[in-house]
Design a protein around this motif. Structure first.
Motif, PDB file in Angstrom:
ATOM      1  N   PRO A   1       0.739  -1.307   0.001  1.00 46.80           N
ATOM      2  CA  PRO A   1       0.052   0.060   0.001  1.00 46.80           C
ATOM      3  C   PRO A   1       0.943   1.207   0.047  1.00 46.80           C
ATOM      4  CG  PRO A   1      -0.993  -1.602   1.583  1.00 46.80           C
ATOM      5  CD  PRO A   1       0.392  -2.165   0.962  1.00 46.80           C
ATOM      6  N   ALA A   2       2.054   1.152   0.732  1.00 49.26           N
ATOM      7  CA  ALA A   2       3.008   2.487   0.770  1.00 49.26           C
ATOM      8  C   ALA A   2       3.387   2.672  -0.362  1.00 49.26           C
ATOM      9  CB  ALA A   2       4.036   2.228   1.725  1.00 49.26           C
TER      10      ALA A   2
ATOM     11  N   ASP B   1       5.376   5.149  -6.325  1.00 51.50           N
ATOM     12  CA  ASP B   1       6.932   5.085  -6.783  1.00 51.50           C
ATOM     13  C   ASP B   1       7.158   3.527  -6.819  1.00 51.50           C
ATOM     14  OD1 ASP B   1       9.715   5.342  -6.966  1.00 51.50           O
ATOM     15  OD2 ASP B   1       9.975   5.845  -4.757  1.00 51.50           O
ATOM     16  N   LEU B   2       7.154   2.919  -7.870  1.00 48.60           N
ATOM     17  CA  LEU B   2       7.557   1.640  -8.248  1.00 48.60           C
ATOM     18  C   LEU B   2       8.615   1.532  -8.953  1.00 48.60           C
ATOM     19  CD1 LEU B   2       4.135   0.019  -8.735  1.00 48.60           C
ATOM     20  CD2 LEU B   2       5.439  -0.039  -6.742  1.00 48.60           C
ATOM     21  N   ALA B   3       9.492   2.652  -9.230  1.00 48.65           N
ATOM     22  CA  ALA B   3      10.603   2.646  -9.897  1.00 48.65           C
ATOM     23  C   ALA B   3      11.908   2.037  -9.418  1.00 48.65           C
ATOM     24  CB  ALA B   3      11.284   4.071  -9.956  1.00 48.65           C
TER      25      ALA B   3
ATOM     26  N   GLY C   1       7.175  -4.594  -4.050  1.00 48.30           N
ATOM     27  CA  GLY C   1       6.836  -5.964  -2.955  1.00 48.30           C
ATOM     28  C   GLY C   1       7.714  -5.816  -1.751  1.00 48.30           C
ATOM     29  N   ALA C   2       7.329  -6.713  -0.730  1.00 48.64           N
ATOM     30  CA  ALA C   2       7.986  -6.599   0.498  1.00 48.64           C
ATOM     31  C   ALA C   2       7.744  -7.770   1.333  1.00 48.64           C
ATOM     32  CB  ALA C   2       7.981  -5.161   1.445  1.00 48.64           C
ATOM     33  N   HIS C   3       8.678  -8.427   2.248  1.00 53.86           N
ATOM     34  CA  HIS C   3       8.327  -9.200   2.942  1.00 53.86           C
ATOM     35  C   HIS C   3       7.463  -8.796   4.148  1.00 53.86           C
ATOM     36  CE1 HIS C   3      11.688  -8.540   5.163  1.00 53.86           C
ATOM     37  NE2 HIS C   3      12.773  -8.721   4.176  1.00 53.86           N
TER      38      HIS C   3
ATOM     39  N   PRO D   1       8.428  -0.881   7.530  1.00 53.12           N
ATOM     40  CA  PRO D   1       9.271  -1.369   6.546  1.00 53.12           C
ATOM     41  C   PRO D   1      10.277  -2.489   6.696  1.00 53.12           C
ATOM     42  CG  PRO D   1       9.545   1.028   7.333  1.00 53.12           C
ATOM     43  CD  PRO D   1       8.585   0.303   8.311  1.00 53.12           C
ATOM     44  N   ASP D   2      10.762  -3.061   5.554  1.00 52.94           N
ATOM     45  CA  ASP D   2      11.651  -4.096   5.521  1.00 52.94           C
ATOM     46  C   ASP D   2      12.979  -3.576   6.370  1.00 52.94           C
ATOM     47  OD1 ASP D   2       9.918  -5.809   4.203  1.00 52.94           O
ATOM     48  OD2 ASP D   2      11.150  -5.834   2.316  1.00 52.94           O
TER      49      ASP D   2
END
Length: 315
Positions: A154-155, A161-163, A167-169, A174-175
């Protein structure tokens, strides 16, 4: 994989770099050990088949090659000091992440074909057969749940900003935050690696559970009953599936594993009660004369001795 695990362990000692809050060689070490256990377990399961097939061999080779490519990317990115997962910052990073996605899909497909083959084969007694089959199903589910980690967070969507990262675990945080020792799982928010791990390693857990039952059968007569062992395996598989659903639900709500809320504790309590009731039901009933005879044969394929014919007791 064993060699890569040794290299990664040495890297932890001699390389003090940190990436996303963890020693940079920690990920290669975890993945190499996990892939080694996964491959050895599948090899053992396939060896239970009485008639090896070309399809099974090709599927096993697919799993091995996919794992080797995955580890090559992870190790290469570690040497470069770059993230292997979720990193799309440069064309090379994006391409390597895409390769990893393809290899994991191939590994899942190879495991799925192996599961189909083993569902058509008798792999020992019924308890052993179903421990293997249900372990494979849970492992396939765990692999699929890993796909949740590659979805935009969602963040990331809110920032548009997908540059650099997709994804993340971690969920809700934040990771790279505070984490558990050994596993590296987040301790302040949800972590999708937990259900991924739980599902994948049911592949080893259910057969090991059955080995434990068989080891105790020499001391506890009731465990010599093949039907009891089968029912206990089914209860363990049901408990594992329920726990997999619970930790997935917990992670998706952004909740750390050891910081459960009331709803999580209530669900865990229900699973515990259901498992205890299932175990009690599995152990009920008097063993038959067949069940009371000693176990023979190798672990996992144990059988009971045949009763002496009635005519031998008559004069």
């Amino acid at each position: 994989m064993a060699a890569l695990a040794v290299v990664s362990a040495v890297g932890l000692i001699v390389d003090d770099r940190v990436l996303v809050g963890a020693p940079i060689w920690f990920k290669p070490l975890k993945f190499s050990v996990s892939f080694a256990a996964y491959g050895l377990t599948l090899a053992w399961m396939l060896s239970r088949r009485t008639a090896p097939s070309r399809v099974g061999q090709w599927s096993a080779h697919t799993v091995v090659v996919a794992g080797l490519i995955e580890m090559a990317v992870i190790t290469g990115q570690t040497v470069r000091g770059r993230r292997s997962h979720f990193n799309i910052e440069t064309p090379l990073d994006r391409g390597l992440f895409l390769v990893m996605g393809i290899t994991i899909a191939a590994l899942w497909a190879g495991t799925f074909v192996i599961a189909l083959l083993l569902f058509r084969a008798r792999l020992g007694d019924r308890a052993t057969t179903w421990a293997i089959r249900l372990g494979l199903l849970l492992a396939l589910a765990g692999l699929l749940l890993g796909g949740l980690m590659v979805l935009p967070t969602p963040a990331q969507q809110a920032a548009g900003d997908l540059a650099t990262t997709i994804g993340a675990h971690s969920v809700g945080v934040p990771d790279g935050g505070p984490s558990m020792p050994l596993t590296g799982w987040n301790t302040t928010g949800g972590d999708l690696r937990i259900p991924h791990f739980f599902g994948m390693h049911a592949l080893q857990a259910l057969p090991l559970f059955l080995y434990g039952i068989e080891a105790l059968a020499g001391r506890f007569t009731r465990l010599r009953d093949a039907r009891v062992r089968l029912r206990l395996v089914l209860v363990a598989a049901g408990c594992s599936a329920a726990l997999l659903a619970l930790v997935t639900w917990q992670a998706l709500r952004g909740q750390a594993l050891f910081r459960p809320d009331t709803a999580t504790l209530a669900a865990l309590g229900a699973i515990a009660v259901g498992t205890a009731a299932g175990t009690f039901a599995a152990l009920r009933g008097r063993p038959t004369p067949d069940d009371e005879s000693p176990l023979t044969g190798a672990p996992g394929g144990a059988t009971t001795q045949s009763p002496t014919p009635a005519k031998e007791f008559t004069a």
